[in-house]
Write a protein that holds these residues in place. Structure first.
Motif, PDB file in Angstrom:
ATOM      1  N   GLN A 298       0.813  -1.251   0.067  1.00  0.00           N
ATOM      2  CA  GLN A 298       0.052  -0.133  -0.048  1.00  0.00           C
ATOM      3  C   GLN A 298       0.839   1.244  -0.042  1.00  0.00           C
ATOM      4  O   GLN A 298       1.640   1.394   0.832  1.00  0.00           O
ATOM      5  CB  GLN A 298      -1.048  -0.045   1.309  1.00  0.00           C
ATOM      6  CG  GLN A 298      -2.049   1.134   1.189  1.00  0.00           C
ATOM      7  CD  GLN A 298      -2.772   1.200   2.501  1.00  0.00           C
ATOM      8  OE1 GLN A 298      -2.432   0.341   3.254  1.00  0.00           O
ATOM      9  NE2 GLN A 298      -3.808   2.210   2.587  1.00  0.00           N
ATOM     10  N   GLU A 299       0.603   2.245  -0.922  1.00  0.00           N
ATOM     11  CA  GLU A 299       1.462   3.199  -1.211  1.00  0.00           C
ATOM     12  C   GLU A 299       0.694   4.232  -0.272  1.00  0.00           C
ATOM     13  O   GLU A 299      -0.508   4.747  -0.278  1.00  0.00           O
ATOM     14  CB  GLU A 299       1.515   3.680  -2.385  1.00  0.00           C
ATOM     15  CG  GLU A 299       2.221   2.850  -3.529  1.00  0.00           C
ATOM     16  CD  GLU A 299       2.293   3.275  -5.042  1.00  0.00           C
ATOM     17  OE1 GLU A 299       1.864   4.337  -5.086  1.00  0.00           O
ATOM     18  OE2 GLU A 299       2.816   2.567  -5.840  1.00  0.00           O
ATOM     19  N   GLU A 300       1.668   4.996   0.660  1.00  0.00           N
ATOM     20  CA  GLU A 300       1.246   5.999   1.372  1.00  0.00           C
ATOM     21  C   GLU A 300       2.176   7.037   1.499  1.00  0.00           C
ATOM     22  O   GLU A 300       3.436   6.707   1.782  1.00  0.00           O
ATOM     23  CB  GLU A 300       0.706   5.465   2.840  1.00  0.00           C
ATOM     24  CG  GLU A 300       0.231   6.406   3.828  1.00  0.00           C
ATOM     25  CD  GLU A 300      -1.017   7.058   3.239  1.00  0.00           C
ATOM     26  OE1 GLU A 300      -0.889   8.026   2.471  1.00  0.00           O
ATOM     27  OE2 GLU A 300      -2.182   6.913   3.778  1.00  0.00           O
ATOM     28  N   ALA A 301       1.644   8.430   1.676  1.00  0.00           N
ATOM     29  CA  ALA A 301       2.674   9.414   2.028  1.00  0.00           C
ATOM     30  C   ALA A 301       2.102  10.360   2.843  1.00  0.00           C
ATOM     31  O   ALA A 301       1.038  10.648   2.728  1.00  0.00           O
ATOM     32  CB  ALA A 301       3.160  10.184   0.725  1.00  0.00           C
ATOM     33  N   ALA A 302       2.856  10.842   3.788  1.00  0.00           N
ATOM     34  CA  ALA A 302       2.314  11.488   5.106  1.00  0.00           C
ATOM     35  C   ALA A 302       3.494  12.718   5.446  1.00  0.00           C
ATOM     36  O   ALA A 302       4.530  12.431   5.557  1.00  0.00           O
ATOM     37  CB  ALA A 302       2.064  10.691   6.152  1.00  0.00           C
ATOM     38  N   ALA A 303       2.872  14.083   5.812  1.00  0.00           N
ATOM     39  CA  ALA A 303       3.729  15.062   6.083  1.00  0.00           C
ATOM     40  C   ALA A 303       3.265  15.664   7.183  1.00  0.00           C
ATOM     41  O   ALA A 303       1.830  15.922   7.184  1.00  0.00           O
ATOM     42  CB  ALA A 303       3.994  16.243   4.649  1.00  0.00           C
ATOM     43  N   TYR A 304       4.289  16.120   8.085  1.00  0.00           N
ATOM     44  CA  TYR A 304       3.630  16.896   9.373  1.00  0.00           C
ATOM     45  C   TYR A 304       4.101  18.438   8.797  1.00  0.00           C
ATOM     46  O   TYR A 304       5.334  18.728   8.505  1.00  0.00           O
ATOM     47  CB  TYR A 304       4.740  16.453  10.569  1.00  0.00           C
ATOM     48  CG  TYR A 304       4.191  17.080  11.572  1.00  0.00           C
ATOM     49  CD1 TYR A 304       3.318  16.484  12.547  1.00  0.00           C
ATOM     50  CD2 TYR A 304       4.771  18.175  12.122  1.00  0.00           C
ATOM     51  CE1 TYR A 304       3.084  16.927  13.708  1.00  0.00           C
ATOM     52  CE2 TYR A 304       4.293  19.073  13.252  1.00  0.00           C
ATOM     53  CZ  TYR A 304       3.429  18.170  14.060  1.00  0.00           C
ATOM     54  OH  TYR A 304       2.805  18.721  15.395  1.00  0.00           O
ATOM     55  N   LEU A 305       2.919  19.199   8.840  1.00  0.00           N
ATOM     56  CA  LEU A 305       3.032  20.466   8.440  1.00  0.00           C
ATOM     57  C   LEU A 305       2.531  21.441   9.594  1.00  0.00           C
ATOM     58  O   LEU A 305       1.859  21.178  10.570  1.00  0.00           O
ATOM     59  CB  LEU A 305       2.204  20.889   7.108  1.00  0.00           C
ATOM     60  CG  LEU A 305       2.522  19.872   6.032  1.00  0.00           C
ATOM     61  CD1 LEU A 305       1.339  19.874   5.169  1.00  0.00           C
ATOM     62  CD2 LEU A 305       3.850  20.067   5.471  1.00  0.00           C
ATOM     63  N   GLU A 306       3.097  22.727   9.196  1.00  0.00           N
ATOM     64  CA  GLU A 306       2.681  23.814  10.326  1.00  0.00           C
ATOM     65  C   GLU A 306       2.330  24.845   9.207  1.00  0.00           C
ATOM     66  O   GLU A 306       3.034  25.473   8.388  1.00  0.00           O
ATOM     67  CB  GLU A 306       3.849  24.386  11.189  1.00  0.00           C
ATOM     68  CG  GLU A 306       4.053  23.383  12.492  1.00  0.00           C
ATOM     69  CD  GLU A 306       5.248  23.943  13.021  1.00  0.00           C
ATOM     70  OE1 GLU A 306       5.601  24.901  12.749  1.00  0.00           O
ATOM     71  OE2 GLU A 306       5.450  23.274  14.045  1.00  0.00           O
ATOM     72  N   ILE A 307       1.064  25.362   9.196  1.00  0.00           N
ATOM     73  CA  ILE A 307       0.558  26.208   8.275  1.00  0.00           C
ATOM     74  C   ILE A 307      -0.040  27.360   9.033  1.00  0.00           C
ATOM     75  O   ILE A 307      -0.797  27.581  10.051  1.00  0.00           O
ATOM     76  CB  ILE A 307      -0.760  25.755   7.562  1.00  0.00           C
ATOM     77  CG1 ILE A 307      -0.318  24.584   6.931  1.00  0.00           C
ATOM     78  CG2 ILE A 307      -0.969  26.824   6.597  1.00  0.00           C
ATOM     79  CD1 ILE A 307      -1.194  23.640   6.040  1.00  0.00           C
ATOM     80  N   ARG A 308       0.663  28.646   8.608  1.00  0.00           N
ATOM     81  CA  ARG A 308       0.061  30.017   9.610  1.00  0.00           C
ATOM     82  C   ARG A 308      -0.590  30.873   8.315  1.00  0.00           C
ATOM     83  O   ARG A 308      -0.286  30.896   7.162  1.00  0.00           O
ATOM     84  CB  ARG A 308       1.329  30.654  10.131  1.00  0.00           C
ATOM     85  CG  ARG A 308       2.111  29.888  11.261  1.00  0.00           C
ATOM     86  CD  ARG A 308       3.218  30.523  11.629  1.00  0.00           C
ATOM     87  NE  ARG A 308       4.249  30.493  10.420  1.00  0.00           N
ATOM     88  CZ  ARG A 308       5.435  31.158  10.560  1.00  0.00           C
ATOM     89  NH1 ARG A 308       5.702  32.033  11.589  1.00  0.00           N
ATOM     90  NH2 ARG A 308       6.336  31.181   9.456  1.00  0.00           N
ATOM     91  N   SER A 309      -1.285  31.696   9.007  1.00  0.00           N
ATOM     92  CA  SER A 309      -1.961  32.927   8.094  1.00  0.00           C
ATOM     93  C   SER A 309      -1.393  34.230   8.273  1.00  0.00           C
ATOM     94  O   SER A 309      -1.672  34.821   9.661  1.00  0.00           O
ATOM     95  CB  SER A 309      -3.388  32.737   8.206  1.00  0.00           C
ATOM     96  OG  SER A 309      -4.485  33.758   7.684  1.00  0.00           O
ATOM     97  N   GLN A 310      -0.956  34.910   7.349  1.00  0.00           N
ATOM     98  CA  GLN A 310      -0.353  36.269   7.487  1.00  0.00           C
ATOM     99  C   GLN A 310      -0.233  37.014   6.424  1.00  0.00           C
ATOM    100  O   GLN A 310       0.429  36.947   5.424  1.00  0.00           O
ATOM    101  CB  GLN A 310       1.143  36.108   8.140  1.00  0.00           C
ATOM    102  CG  GLN A 310       1.713  37.555   8.511  1.00  0.00           C
ATOM    103  CD  GLN A 310       3.242  37.518   9.054  1.00  0.00           C
ATOM    104  OE1 GLN A 310       3.807  36.394   8.901  1.00  0.00           O
ATOM    105  NE2 GLN A 310       3.633  38.450   9.824  1.00  0.00           N
ATOM    106  N   PRO A 311      -1.466  37.870   6.308  1.00  0.00           N
ATOM    107  CA  PRO A 311      -1.551  38.616   4.701  1.00  0.00           C
ATOM    108  C   PRO A 311      -0.330  39.424   4.773  1.00  0.00           C
ATOM    109  O   PRO A 311       0.084  40.168   5.596  1.00  0.00           O
ATOM    110  CB  PRO A 311      -2.900  39.269   5.038  1.00  0.00           C
ATOM    111  CG  PRO A 311      -3.485  38.793   5.919  1.00  0.00           C
ATOM    112  CD  PRO A 311      -2.484  38.140   6.866  1.00  0.00           C
ATOM    113  N   ARG A 312       0.019  39.666   3.364  1.00  0.00           N
ATOM    114  CA  ARG A 312       1.187  40.506   2.993  1.00  0.00           C
ATOM    115  C   ARG A 312       0.799  41.534   2.005  1.00  0.00           C
ATOM    116  O   ARG A 312      -0.264  41.352   1.385  1.00  0.00           O
ATOM    117  CB  ARG A 312       2.365  39.689   2.431  1.00  0.00           C
ATOM    118  CG  ARG A 312       3.496  40.415   2.023  1.00  0.00           C
ATOM    119  CD  ARG A 312       4.787  39.506   1.575  1.00  0.00           C
ATOM    120  NE  ARG A 312       4.387  38.839   0.228  1.00  0.00           N
ATOM    121  CZ  ARG A 312       5.061  38.031  -0.435  1.00  0.00           C
ATOM    122  NH1 ARG A 312       6.160  37.700  -0.017  1.00  0.00           N
ATOM    123  NH2 ARG A 312       4.469  37.652  -1.479  1.00  0.00           N
TER     124      ARG A 312
END
Length: 235
Positions: free
Chosen positions: A181-195
């Protein structure tokens, strides 16, 4: 004697003789006397029921007294039968119950030991996943319906999308090569900051955790204007 006189005398003699013969026959055939059954005298009915009860009780007492006297006159041991004493009988019943309980416990213990296997197989460890240095992300602008696929280096500089979302990758892993079984997982941090605004705002974290390529809905990004998910990992 004249002839007429003789005839009357003869008739008289014959009549007397006939009468004598009848009397003699009756006395010669007597019958034996037979006893006649006499009716049993009825017991008088007492007008007092209490007296009748007392009489019956007295009769029962007399009968019991006569039976007791007969038993007393019997030789010793003639009417005595061996009976278990109450205490001995209770002890015997308790001993029987204890034996039954012990037998039941033994059967249960034997059944439990038979069902237990001699050796327990250790569960197989899941195959180790391989870490990759680059995470591939795809993002969607819900306002314009435009999508973009880009890469984020693990432990590298953050990547900004549409001048608003900032992506940082902390890990990216895929299943081992021998895993079907093919599987990919990523641990991400997403922030919101308008520029591009006159007054810069402080970055606000909108997501932090694992994202899975095969199941984007398991741990999705919740944002009113954008959407993003993991596509895969690259060496």
């Amino acid at each position: 004697m004249t002839r007429r006189g003789r005839l009357l005398a003869g008739v008289l003699v014959v009549g007397l003789a006939a009468a004598g013969i009848g009397v003699a026959q009756t006395e010669q055939e007597p019958q034996d006397a037979q006893p006649v059954p006499q009716p049993q005298p009825q017991q008088p009915v007492s007008a007092d029921p209490v007296a009748d009860i007392l009489i019956r009780q007295q009769e029962e007492q007399d009968a019991a007294r006569r039976a007791t006297e007969a038993l007393n006159r019997a030789p010793p041991g003639a009417l005595i039968q061996s009976q278990p004493r109450p205490a001995e009988q209770a002890e015997a019943e308790q001993a029987d119950e204890a034996e039954e309980e012990e037998a039941e416990e033994t059967e249960i213990a034997e059944a439990d030991t038979e069902e237990v296997p001699e050796t327990l197989e250790e569960p197989e460890e899941p195959p180790a996943r391989e870490r990759r240095p680059v995470a591939i992300i795809q993002a969607l602008d819900k306002t314009t319906a435009e999508t973009m696929r880009f890469e984020v280096q693990v432990g590298g500089p953050p990547v900004r999308f549409r001048n608003t979302l900032i992506f940082t990758a902390r890990a990216c892993e895929v299943n081992a090569e021998d895993d079907p079984q093919e599987e990919a997982a990523a641990y991400l941090e997403i922030r919101s900051q308008p520029r591009g605004t006159n007054q810069p705002t402080q970055a606000r974290q909108v997501f932090r955790g694992w994202m899975f390529a095969s199941a984007p809905a398991v741990n999705p990004l919740e944002h009113p204007n954008y959407d993003a998910w993991v596509v895969g990992c690259r060496a």
